[in-house]
Design an enzyme around this catalytic site. Structure first.
Site, PDB file in Angstrom:
ATOM      1  N   GLU A 136       1.569  -0.540  -4.959  1.00 22.16           N
ATOM      2  CA  GLU A 136       0.578   0.477  -5.255  1.00 22.16           C
ATOM      3  C   GLU A 136       1.334   1.800  -5.200  1.00 22.16           C
ATOM      4  OE1 GLU A 136      -3.346   2.816  -3.696  1.00 22.16           O
ATOM      5  OE2 GLU A 136      -1.635   2.433  -2.436  1.00 22.16           O
ATOM      6  N   ASP A 186       0.834  -1.203   0.000  1.00 24.08           N
ATOM      7  CA  ASP A 186       0.000   0.000   0.000  1.00 24.08           C
ATOM      8  C   ASP A 186       0.873   1.260   0.000  1.00 24.08           C
ATOM      9  OD1 ASP A 186      -2.829   0.957   0.499  1.00 24.08           O
ATOM     10  OD2 ASP A 186      -1.864   1.894   2.214  1.00 24.08           O
TER      11      ASP A 186
HETATM   12  C1  GLC Z   1      -4.255   3.037  -0.561  1.00 26.00           C
HETATM   13  C2  GLC Z   1      -5.508   2.207  -0.440  1.00 26.00           C
HETATM   14  C3  GLC Z   1      -6.615   3.102   0.007  1.00 26.00           C
HETATM   15  C4  GLC Z   1      -6.262   3.695   1.341  1.00 26.00           C
HETATM   16  C5  GLC Z   1      -4.909   4.397   1.284  1.00 26.00           C
HETATM   17  C6  GLC Z   1      -4.384   4.696   2.646  1.00 26.00           C
HETATM   18  O1  GLC Z   1      -4.345   4.002  -1.548  1.00 26.00           O
HETATM   19  O2  GLC Z   1      -5.774   1.579  -1.662  1.00 26.00           O
HETATM   20  O3  GLC Z   1      -7.834   2.427   0.076  1.00 26.00           O
HETATM   21  O4  GLC Z   1      -7.226   4.611   1.727  1.00 26.00           O
HETATM   22  O5  GLC Z   1      -3.949   3.594   0.673  1.00 26.00           O
HETATM   23  O6  GLC Z   1      -3.950   3.507   3.253  1.00 26.00           O
END
Ligand code: GLC
Length: 558
Positions: free
Chosen positions: A285, A219
């Site tokens: 991500e 994440d």
């Molecule tokens: C990422 C997740 C999202 C979350 C953010 C903070 O972007 O996909 O859902 O709110 O991280 O952890």
């Protein structure tokens, strides 16, 4: 002794359980645990619910499931506020339930990927509680980013940095110091310059790898390294806190996004991931553009990174062709496999999104309840089906979000009283947030929550969900579910190599490429039907018309 499977140099996966390259062209299904299936009838999805429904994933034909966070959490941000990285939220089950889920998934031939949230903990994490209890300057505070404020009495935040969810990224604590939270105030950012933080995440990687997980989704992978040298730098304008502002800074120099030092962390992790057989995969991500994004996917780092440029591309042949070509080039240069994604738990579902005219403000559309502009649901589904067959024909991995195999639209008209996403309150009720893509899945055509659970669902499902239910589509020729099943079955047989060749003589608005001798994919994004190239039509996203490929349709040809 060498493990023979790790000596494979061919990158075409055989998807057998020991193949170290299984993830390079896998189809990964994202499960958002709270919204998938509720076994205990409390309105919130849980691990037992997922285990009971794993046969849906096996029958669909995906290779892996990625579980969004299921760890103890007060759900201030849907579980991305983790209070304990090495346990299961009691409302979702127990570690034994996790083991049972993983065992059943593996028995069905499905890999299991878990979500790792290293940028921030929950404010309920024992470390943050300790940091609050210990004073300024303590080692406990050094695991986070605490600073004195500015102004005569320290009453102003240390910098002008803004939270992704709106407002200042700093929150004041009773003793007067401030802590950094790039997301909700309940999500304090960790200090990755602190060796204890690094060591603890190594332990977490080993903990889940030892339990048999096959990979990790990382994440906010681009935000861990921060420039915390004193004095902290102001950005000068609120919008420069956004990931879109990266181009305003020389590469690698934004104070908290995509800094060059972040890559050391992933090189360190790769050594741990590679110490397992087969090596554990990872996907970043990272909301970073182009070649900078694929740096996270280098073989000595995470291996893959989500391709959000593909997700953000409009329904436009030239734009898609450019994004596909650039993505394959940069993945190739990094030695990574490409990835593709159309929907996830953070964006408007693509059945609805692909119908919004270019330049539409998604939030304004959501605030209008999905009425301005009005979206034709069946046309959206037609586009989504064409987009799916296009995506699944591309070399690399595809990430599929729960419910897209049912053709679910965005639930744009959720009343504001039911919203749970912190974005709504934190923006002063300006941005509606992401709940519309998180509405629990419909499994049956009747029942209190369409088979999601014995009781209601934590977000209300619209009556139209009955017609999208698995039960309504199972075995029904031409249903979205059967299209996904057929496409995934065929894809498995057709995979070969990791490249494609575009056709030269394509009419405007048409995408036409060949993966290898036997497999060609043609998508018609123009307004008129087009002739199909010669060959056997294996699958189409909508019926052909007079032997021609109609608008908003994809065909696979061999
Ligand atoms: C990422 C997740 C999202 C979350 C953010 C903070 O972007 O996909 O859902 O709110 O991280 O952890």
């Amino acid at each position: 002794m060498t493990d023979p499977v790790t000596d494979r140099t061919d990158t075409t996966p055989d998807l057998s359980s020991r193949d170290p390259n299984w993830w390079r062209q896998a189809v990964v299904y994202q499960v958002y645990p709270r919204s998938f299936a509720d076994a205990d009838g409390d309105g919130l999805g849980d691990l037992k619910g997922i285990t009971r429904r794993l046969n849906h994933l096996a029958a669909l034909g995906v290779d892996a499931l990625w579980l969004s966070p299921f760890y103890p959490s007060e759900l201030a941000d849907g579980g991305y506020d983790v209070a304990d990285y090495r346990d299961v939220d009691p409302r979702l089950g127990s570690l034994d339930d996790f083991d049972a889920l993983a065992a059943e998934a593996h028995r069905l031939g499905l890999k299991v990927i878990v979500d790792l949230v290293p940028n921030h903990t929950s404010h309920q994490h024992v470390w943050f509680q300790e940091a609050l209890a210990s004073g300024p300057g303590s080692p406990a505070r050094d695991r986070y980013v605490f600073r004195d404020g500015r102004g005569t009495h320290g009453e102003l935040p240390p910098t002008d940095w803004q939270s992704v969810f709106g407002g200042s990224a700093w929150q004041r604590v009773p003793d007067g110091q401030w802590y950094l939270h790039l997301f909700a105030p309940q999500q304090p950012d960790l200090n990755w310059a602190n060796e204890e933080v690094r060591a603890d995440f190594r332990t977490t990687l080993r903990f889940w790898s030892d339990r048999g997980v096959d990979g990790f989704r990382v994440d906010v992978a681009h935000a861990l390294a921060k420039d915390l040298s004193e004095p902290l730098r102001d950005l000068g304008a609120p919008e420069l806190s956004s990931e879109d502002a990266l181009s305003h800074f020389p590469p690698g120099t934004h104070p908290f996004y995509d800094r060059d030092e972040v890559h050391e962390i992933y090189r360190d992790w790769r050594k741990i991931l590679d110490s397992y057989r087969p090596p554990r995969m990872a996907v970043a991500e990272a909301w970073v553009q182009g070649a900078r994004r694929t740096l996270y996917a280098r073989p000595d780092e995470l291996g893959q990174a989500f391709n959000f440029e593909y997700l953000q591309a409009g329904w436009d042949a030239d734009e898609l062709r450019q994004v596909i070509t650039d993505s394959l080039d940069s993945a190739h240069q990094a030695g990574a496999s490409a990835t593709w994604v159309l929907s996830n738990h953070d964006v408007v579902r693509h059945t609805s999104r692909l119908m919004l005219p270019p330049g539409t403000d998604d939030n304004a559309w959501l605030l209008s309840g999905g009425h301005a502009p009005e979206v034709d649901e069946s046309h959206g589904l037609r586009r989504a089906r064409a987009a799916t067959l296009l995506m699944l024909a591309l070399p690399g991995s595809s990430y599929v979000y729960q419910g897209e195999e049912l053709g679910l639209p965005e639930v744009a008209d959720l009343p504001v009283e039911v919203l749970q996403d912190p974005i709504w309150e934190q923006t002063g009720r300006v941005r509606k947030g992401r709940d519309g893509c998180r509405v629990p899945l419909p499994w049956t055509t009747t029942g209190p929550s369409y088979g999601f659970g014995a009781a209601g669902a934590w977000l209300p499902q619209p009556p139209s969900f009955a017609s999208y239910a698995v039960e309504a589509q199972d075995g029904v020729e031409g249903s979205p579910l059967e299209l996904y099943r057929t496409a995934l079955r065929l894809r498995r047989k057709l995979l070969e190599g990791e490249s494609l060749a575009w056709a030269d003589d394509t009419p405007p608005g048409v995408l036409d490429f060949t993966r290898h001798d036997g497999w060609r994919c043609v998508t018609n994004l123009s307004d008129a039907a087009v002739r199909l190239p010669a060959g056997e039509v294996l699958l189409t996203s909508a019926p052909l018309e007079d032997g021609q490929l109609p608008p908003d349709t994809t065909a696979w040809i061999a």
